[in-house]
Write a protein that holds these residues in place. Structure first.
Motif, PDB file in Angstrom:
ATOM      1  N   LEU A 135      31.412  35.676  37.850  1.00 24.81           N
ATOM      2  CA  LEU A 135      32.177  36.473  38.812  1.00 24.81           C
ATOM      3  C   LEU A 135      31.887  36.028  40.240  1.00 24.81           C
ATOM      4  O   LEU A 135      32.794  35.943  41.077  1.00 24.81           O
ATOM      5  CB  LEU A 135      31.840  37.960  38.646  1.00 24.81           C
ATOM      6  CG  LEU A 135      32.391  38.635  37.392  1.00 24.81           C
ATOM      7  CD1 LEU A 135      31.697  39.969  37.149  1.00 24.81           C
ATOM      8  CD2 LEU A 135      33.900  38.843  37.498  1.00 24.81           C
ATOM      9  N   ASP A 142      37.018  41.746  44.594  1.00 20.18           N
ATOM     10  CA  ASP A 142      36.873  42.542  43.374  1.00 20.18           C
ATOM     11  C   ASP A 142      35.802  41.967  42.461  1.00 20.18           C
ATOM     12  O   ASP A 142      35.018  42.715  41.852  1.00 20.18           O
ATOM     13  CB  ASP A 142      38.202  42.614  42.627  1.00 20.18           C
ATOM     14  CG  ASP A 142      39.247  43.445  43.363  1.00 20.18           C
ATOM     15  OD1 ASP A 142      38.852  44.241  44.241  1.00 20.18           O
ATOM     16  OD2 ASP A 142      40.444  43.278  43.072  1.00 20.18           O
ATOM     17  N   GLU A 143      35.781  40.636  42.357  1.00 24.47           N
ATOM     18  CA  GLU A 143      34.788  39.988  41.489  1.00 24.47           C
ATOM     19  C   GLU A 143      33.369  40.209  42.018  1.00 24.47           C
ATOM     20  O   GLU A 143      32.434  40.446  41.232  1.00 24.47           O
ATOM     21  CB  GLU A 143      35.072  38.494  41.375  1.00 24.47           C
ATOM     22  CG  GLU A 143      36.260  38.125  40.502  1.00 24.47           C
ATOM     23  CD  GLU A 143      37.602  38.320  41.196  1.00 24.47           C
ATOM     24  OE1 GLU A 143      38.636  38.279  40.519  1.00 24.47           O
ATOM     25  OE2 GLU A 143      37.604  38.510  42.435  1.00 24.47           O
ATOM     26  N   LYS A 145      32.326  42.770  43.791  1.00 20.36           N
ATOM     27  CA  LYS A 145      31.981  44.172  43.524  1.00 20.36           C
ATOM     28  C   LYS A 145      31.580  44.351  42.060  1.00 20.36           C
ATOM     29  O   LYS A 145      30.626  45.075  41.753  1.00 20.36           O
ATOM     30  CB  LYS A 145      33.166  45.072  43.858  1.00 20.36           C
ATOM     31  CG  LYS A 145      33.405  45.274  45.358  1.00 20.36           C
ATOM     32  CD  LYS A 145      34.582  46.203  45.597  1.00 20.36           C
ATOM     33  CE  LYS A 145      34.831  46.415  47.081  1.00 20.36           C
ATOM     34  NZ  LYS A 145      36.008  47.297  47.319  1.00 20.36           N
ATOM     35  N   HIS A 146      32.334  43.703  41.171  1.00 21.84           N
ATOM     36  CA  HIS A 146      32.028  43.791  39.740  1.00 21.84           C
ATOM     37  C   HIS A 146      30.661  43.173  39.452  1.00 21.84           C
ATOM     38  O   HIS A 146      29.854  43.736  38.690  1.00 21.84           O
ATOM     39  CB  HIS A 146      33.124  43.082  38.947  1.00 21.84           C
ATOM     40  CG  HIS A 146      33.020  43.272  37.474  1.00 21.84           C
ATOM     41  ND1 HIS A 146      33.849  42.616  36.572  1.00 21.84           N
ATOM     42  CD2 HIS A 146      32.169  44.009  36.701  1.00 21.84           C
ATOM     43  CE1 HIS A 146      33.526  42.958  35.346  1.00 21.84           C
ATOM     44  NE2 HIS A 146      32.498  43.800  35.391  1.00 21.84           N
TER      45      HIS A 146
END
Length: 399
Positions: A135, A142-143, A145-146
């Motif tokens: 990620l 978004d990646e 945060k993931h």
């Protein structure tokens, strides 16, 4: 996909013909599988996927889908996850990395994490960290945060594994991901802490030489520009920084040594001699004024360290002379050192002095240990003199 034992053998035979240079390896896989020698098969698979010459197109992905999936439950699950993590790299062969390809690798590793019950907590955590690392490679908001969410979820698992004897690989995986994450997201202080932890759980000889050099450069730069990093004996005690010697980054190792010693004159001379190399590192060029402030603070700490504990009253002129600062900057330096928790003391503006009551402990280099040894020798002599005085003045206590 190939079904049944015969189908798996047919697959290996086809791969042998397709990749004649790897024929012996595919034959060994077939022999070990037929003999149900799962441990030896695990070792052979680990070695095969780790060798660059054994990675051709999608051959490892095909090997997983048509062969490994049929018996993966019989393998050591931690080793299985490590093998799968290497195979995942075949999903994104393009350089520079293409996000779409990396997402295929993420899906592949997420399918591995879905087998948590079989994997066990350690192998599951390592698989989760493989997903997080991928990620970070994508790098989108978004990646990232993931990835951070997966890192946060891993913390309780790491605590659960602590003391079990199974935590080394898990911690190494976690801190490797943390290194990659904070290298992208910052700050430098967090990257530095993660690197130190990663090196504590990861034998240096297991890292590729190119990775060792990159890590040595990155941890050194982070130590220099990290706002809270002042313990340079810690980073210098890491064997990996010696990788910089006799390379085009040897000057970086020298600067770390200068910072540890608080030697402002040597810092100036090294910077002058390596001006182009320093300017070629954006993070140093952009933070050079902060480096000047840090070396002044470290110089102050060293000036205090070398003084006897009973002689910690310094005139502001002494501080100015040691740190090469103008008198009107000395009080600011002392306040800065106090605010950062490097020293405790009291400034007397009338007498133009500062009394130091505490100096933050640090990992010491050889010269600083020699100074400490001398101090302990003086302390021992003073204790002996005090004891002799008490014995001579109160002989009745020792009869």
């Amino acid at each position: 996909r190939c079904g049944g034992r015969t189908g798996r053998m047919d697959f290996l035979d086809a791969e042998t013909r397709k990749y004649p240079k790897m024929a012996e390896r595919y034959q060994r896989l077939a022999d070990l599988y037929q003999g149900k020698l799962w441990h030896q098969l695990t070792e052979e698979l680990s070695e095969m996927v780790s060798l660059p010459e054994c990675s051709q197109g999608r051959n490892l992905i095909d090997l997983y889908e048509n062969f490994i999936t049929k018996f993966e439950a019989k393998l050591n699950q931690l080793r299985f996850v490590q093998i799968a993590s290497v195979i995942a790299r075949q999903f994104f062969p393009s350089r520079p990395v293409v996000a779409r390809e990396v997402k295929d690798a993420i899906e592949f590793m997420e399918s591995i994490t879905e087998k948590r019950g079989r994997l066990g907590e350690e192998a599951f955590l390592v698989a989760q960290m493989a997903v997080a690392e991928l990620l970070v490679q994508v790098g989108g908001e978004d990646e990232m945060k993931h990835a951070r969410a997966l890192m946060d979820e891993a913390q309780p698992l790491l605590q659960l594994l602590e003391g079990s004897g199974a935590e080394t690989v898990a911690n190494s995986s976690y801190h490797r991901v943390a290194c990659e994450y904070f290298k992208v997201a910052g700050p430098a202080d967090e990257y530095y802490k993660s690197c130190i932890q990663f090196l504590a759980y990861t034998p240096q000889d297991t890292l590729d030489p190119a990775v060792q050099k990159r890590l040595a450069v990155d941890v050194s730069l982070a130590a220099l520009v990290g706002e809270t990093v002042f313990n340079y004996g810690e980073v210098l005690s890491q064997p990996i920084v010696k990788v910089l010697d006799n390379t085009d980054f040897a000057w970086l190792h020298e600067i770390l040594q200068v910072f540890s010693a608080g030697d402002i004159d040597r810092f100036s001379s090294i910077c002058a001699a390596n001006k182009d190399a320093i300017n070629a590192e954006p993070v140093l060029k952009q933070n050079f004024e902060m480096l000047r402030q840090k070396i002044a603070l470290l110089c102050l700490m060293q000036a205090i360290f070398v003084r006897p504990p009973e002689d910690r009253l310094l005139s502001l002129k002494e501080v100015a002379h040691a740190t090469k600062l103008e008198m009107d900057q000395v009080e600011w330096l002392l306040m800065k050192a106090m605010s950062k928790g490097l020293i405790r003391g009291k400034i007397d503006q009338v007498e133009q002095t500062v009394h130091i009551s505490w100096l933050k402990p640090r990992v010491l280099d050889a010269d600083q240990l020699s100074t400490l040894k001398d101090k302990l020798g003086v302390w021992k002599d003073n204790v002996d003199k005090t004891l002799l005085f008490i014995e001579s003045e109160t002989p009745e206590l020792f009869q």
